[in-house]
Design an enzyme around this catalytic site. Structure first.
Site, PDB file in Angstrom:
ATOM      1  N   CYS A 114       0.812  -1.224   0.000  1.00 21.67           N
ATOM      2  CA  CYS A 114       0.000   0.000   0.000  1.00 21.67           C
ATOM      3  C   CYS A 114       0.843   1.272   0.000  1.00 21.67           C
ATOM      4  O   CYS A 114       0.345   2.350  -0.324  1.00 21.67           O
ATOM      5  CB  CYS A 114      -0.947   0.003   1.196  1.00 21.67           C
ATOM      6  N   HIS A 260      -3.352   7.465   1.702  1.00 26.19           N
ATOM      7  CA  HIS A 260      -3.714   6.121   1.266  1.00 26.19           C
ATOM      8  C   HIS A 260      -5.090   5.809   1.846  1.00 26.19           C
ATOM      9  O   HIS A 260      -5.369   6.120   3.009  1.00 26.19           O
ATOM     10  CB  HIS A 260      -2.671   5.117   1.765  1.00 26.19           C
ATOM     11  N   ASN A 290      -9.957  -0.103  -0.479  1.00 26.92           N
ATOM     12  CA  ASN A 290      -8.488  -0.027  -0.426  1.00 26.92           C
ATOM     13  C   ASN A 290      -7.913  -0.623  -1.714  1.00 26.92           C
ATOM     14  O   ASN A 290      -7.976  -1.837  -1.914  1.00 26.92           O
ATOM     15  CB  ASN A 290      -7.999  -0.789   0.810  1.00 26.92           C
TER      16      ASN A 290
HETATM   17  O1  UT7 Z   1      -3.666  -0.696   3.548  1.00 22.13           O
HETATM   18  C1  UT7 Z   1      -2.983  -0.888   4.737  1.00 22.13           C
HETATM   19  C2  UT7 Z   1      -3.391  -2.121   5.381  1.00 22.13           C
HETATM   20  N1  UT7 Z   1      -4.667  -2.219   5.962  1.00 22.13           N
HETATM   21  C3  UT7 Z   1      -5.145  -1.404   6.923  1.00 22.13           C
HETATM   22  O2  UT7 Z   1      -4.705  -0.325   7.196  1.00 22.13           O
HETATM   23  C4  UT7 Z   1      -6.299  -1.951   7.718  1.00 22.13           C
HETATM   24  C5  UT7 Z   1      -6.136  -1.650   9.181  1.00 22.13           C
HETATM   25  N2  UT7 Z   1      -7.171  -2.201   9.997  1.00 22.13           N
HETATM   26  C6  UT7 Z   1      -8.490  -1.877   9.879  1.00 22.13           C
HETATM   27  O3  UT7 Z   1      -8.858  -1.118   9.010  1.00 22.13           O
HETATM   28  C7  UT7 Z   1      -9.474  -2.436  10.897  1.00 22.13           C
HETATM   29  O4  UT7 Z   1      -8.763  -3.110  11.910  1.00 22.13           O
HETATM   30  C8  UT7 Z   1     -10.511  -3.399  10.263  1.00 22.13           C
HETATM   31  C9  UT7 Z   1     -11.504  -2.621   9.418  1.00 22.13           C
HETATM   32  C10 UT7 Z   1      -9.800  -4.436   9.402  1.00 22.13           C
HETATM   33  C11 UT7 Z   1     -11.308  -4.132  11.343  1.00 22.13           C
HETATM   34  O5  UT7 Z   1     -11.886  -3.228  12.262  1.00 22.13           O
HETATM   35  P1  UT7 Z   1     -11.756  -3.478  13.829  1.00 22.13           P
HETATM   36  O6  UT7 Z   1     -12.566  -2.451  14.485  1.00 22.13           O
HETATM   37  O7  UT7 Z   1     -10.283  -3.507  14.149  1.00 22.13           O
HETATM   38  O8  UT7 Z   1     -12.429  -4.885  13.993  1.00 22.13           O
HETATM   39  P2  UT7 Z   1     -11.810  -6.253  14.562  1.00 22.13           P
HETATM   40  O9  UT7 Z   1     -10.823  -6.823  13.600  1.00 22.13           O
HETATM   41  O10 UT7 Z   1     -11.346  -5.997  15.946  1.00 22.13           O
HETATM   42  O11 UT7 Z   1     -13.083  -7.176  14.576  1.00 22.13           O
HETATM   43  C12 UT7 Z   1     -14.217  -6.900  15.398  1.00 22.13           C
HETATM   44  C13 UT7 Z   1     -15.258  -7.980  15.188  1.00 22.13           C
HETATM   45  C14 UT7 Z   1     -14.711  -9.397  15.322  1.00 22.13           C
HETATM   46  O12 UT7 Z   1     -15.662 -10.162  15.998  1.00 22.13           O
HETATM   47  P3  UT7 Z   1     -15.475 -10.516  17.569  1.00 22.13           P
HETATM   48  O13 UT7 Z   1     -14.186 -11.263  17.627  1.00 22.13           O
HETATM   49  O14 UT7 Z   1     -15.417  -9.182  18.254  1.00 22.13           O
HETATM   50  O15 UT7 Z   1     -16.691 -11.311  17.872  1.00 22.13           O
HETATM   51  C15 UT7 Z   1     -14.622  -9.897  13.903  1.00 22.13           C
HETATM   52  O16 UT7 Z   1     -14.769 -11.285  13.781  1.00 22.13           O
HETATM   53  O17 UT7 Z   1     -15.805  -7.904  13.872  1.00 22.13           O
HETATM   54  C16 UT7 Z   1     -15.786  -9.212  13.249  1.00 22.13           C
HETATM   55  N3  UT7 Z   1     -15.615  -9.021  11.814  1.00 22.13           N
HETATM   56  C17 UT7 Z   1     -16.650  -8.815  10.975  1.00 22.13           C
HETATM   57  N4  UT7 Z   1     -17.968  -8.727  11.186  1.00 22.13           N
HETATM   58  C18 UT7 Z   1     -18.762  -8.466  10.116  1.00 22.13           C
HETATM   59  C19 UT7 Z   1     -14.462  -9.007  11.098  1.00 22.13           C
HETATM   60  N5  UT7 Z   1     -14.731  -8.774   9.792  1.00 22.13           N
HETATM   61  C20 UT7 Z   1     -16.079  -8.654   9.701  1.00 22.13           C
HETATM   62  C21 UT7 Z   1     -16.944  -8.401   8.633  1.00 22.13           C
HETATM   63  N6  UT7 Z   1     -18.273  -8.316   8.896  1.00 22.13           N
HETATM   64  N7  UT7 Z   1     -16.502  -8.199   7.361  1.00 22.13           N
END
Ligand code: UT7
Length: 333
Positions: A114, A260, A290
């Site tokens: 990225c 980005h 992204n």
């Molecule tokens: O380009 C550079 C690289 N990428 C980034 O910069 C991405 C950086 N990270 C992020 O943008 C965020 O961490 C995410 C958008 C990927 C995730 O957001 P988050 O607030 O950090 O969520 P999380 O990973 O902590 O997940 C929270 C919950 C989990 O469930 P439990 O364990 O709390 O029950 C996940 O299983 O959300 C669940 N979850 C989903 N639910 C519905 C994960 N993906 C999904 C989904 N739909 N697509």
């Protein structure tokens, strides 16, 4: 004589097919509400079958050349920032070079995921400043849809395909306006500075679980989103300060933040740190998701073509991605 790389023009291209969050929710256990609230993404473009990274790159490159008023024969350096090349080799850049009808100059890919566009900007700017290239075509192009695990909801909802490009040309700093109006070095048009970093110790929080030397397969994106988020907020805050300090500029001097586009919450955090209101931040994550190395040139092209970014504006580009890699570039448009 001090050489500076002026950006003459830009262009971008998105595949025709657009997939909304609601459409994705029919095949993956997710919802529009979850995707929007966690990332700011509303839809993404996906390349058609048989449509490759080089096709997206070529379309963006042609538009950038047209906008710049430059013929492909004038280009002596083609850099394609991509993590999703058509083939393991040769580079996608050489394919684009050929399809533009060029037989001269050098073409190669840059791989910093990225951060690829910012890395490419640093490479092109340094080639130009040291006199090894005069007119560079820098492209960021990706088909991330090809390396997603469409059963992994934590990654497949976040990415999209697309390409963007800029044309950069060497120009004598005096001719480009620096010093002419009493404001000194920072008032002249072009790339003021680039700053790139990496830290391989965080390799395993964002990577692809395949490759020619390991599995002999292409592999899929694997990400610990929470950890990547944490590093992004910290690293982007420090790179932004580094870029401003290097030029003796203040946060309030920045006209446009073109970040980005990974997550609106990460972008909001950088904007808050800079004290920038939302209307000075170019946001395309809602429409493009992204697109990795393509996201900055896609956002840049959007804001240039809709008239927000004007000649003379100070534009800050920043990115973080797998590696980890991160970087920034300050450009007087
Ligand atoms: O380009 C550079 C690289 N990428 C980034 O910069 C991405 C950086 N990270 C992020 O943008 C965020 O961490 C995410 C958008 C990927 C995730 O957001 P988050 O607030 O950090 O969520 P999380 O990973 O902590 O997940 C929270 C919950 C989990 O469930 P439990 O364990 O709390 O029950 C996940 O299983 O959300 C669940 N979850 C989903 N639910 C519905 C994960 N993906 C999904 C989904 N739909 N697509």
């Amino acid at each position: 004589m001090t050489i500076r790389s002026e950006i003459l023009g830009c262009g971008s291209y998105l595949p025709e097919r657009c997939v909304t969050n609601d459409e994705l929710a029919k095949t993956v256990d997710t919802s529009d509400e979850w995707i929007r609230s966690r990332s700011g993404i509303g839809q993404r473009h996906i390349a058609a079958e048989g449509e490759y990274t080089s096709d997206l790159a070529l379309n963006a490159a042609k538009r950038a050349l047209e906008h710049a008023g430059i013929d492909a024969s004038e280009i002596d350096l083609v850099i394609c920032a991509t993590t999703t090349p058509d083939n393991t080799f040769p580079s996608t850049a050489t394919k684009v070079q050929h399809r533009l009808g060029m037989t001269n100059g050098a073409a190669f890919d840059v791989q910093a995921v990225c951060s690829g566009f910012v890395y490419g900007l640093a490479v092109a700017d340094n080639f130009i400043k040291c006199g090894q290239a005069k007119t560079a075509l820098l492209i960021g192009a990706e088909t991330f849809s090809r390396i997603l695990d469409w059963n992994d909801r934590s990654t497949c909802v976040l990415f999209g395909d697309g390409a963007g490009a800029v044309v950069m040309r060497a120009r004598d700093e005096e001719e480009s306006g620096a010093g002419g109006n009493g404001k000194g070095h920072n008032s002249g048009r072009g790339v003021l500075s680039t700053h790139i970093h990496s830290d391989g110790s965080n390799y395993d929080i964002l990577y692809v679980d395949g490759g020619p030397s390991t599995t002999q397969t292409v592999g899929h994106v694997r990400m610990n989103g929470r950890e990547v988020f944490r590093h992004a907020v910290t690293n982007l805050a420090s790179i932004v300060d580094e870029a401003l300090e290097a030029n003796g500029l203040e946060r309030s001097d920045i006209d446009w933040l073109v970040p980005h586009q990974a997550n609106k919450r990460i972008i909001d955090s950088t904007a808050r740190k800079l004290g920038m209101s939302e209307d000075r931040v170019v946001l395309t994550v809602e429409k493009h998701a992204n697109t990795s190395a393509a996201s900055i040139p896609l956002a840049l092209d959007t804001a240039v073509k809709d008239g927000r970014i004007q000649r003379g504006d100070l534009v800050l580009l920043e990115a973080m991605g797998g590696g980890l890699t991160w970087g920034a570039g300050l450009v007087r448009w």
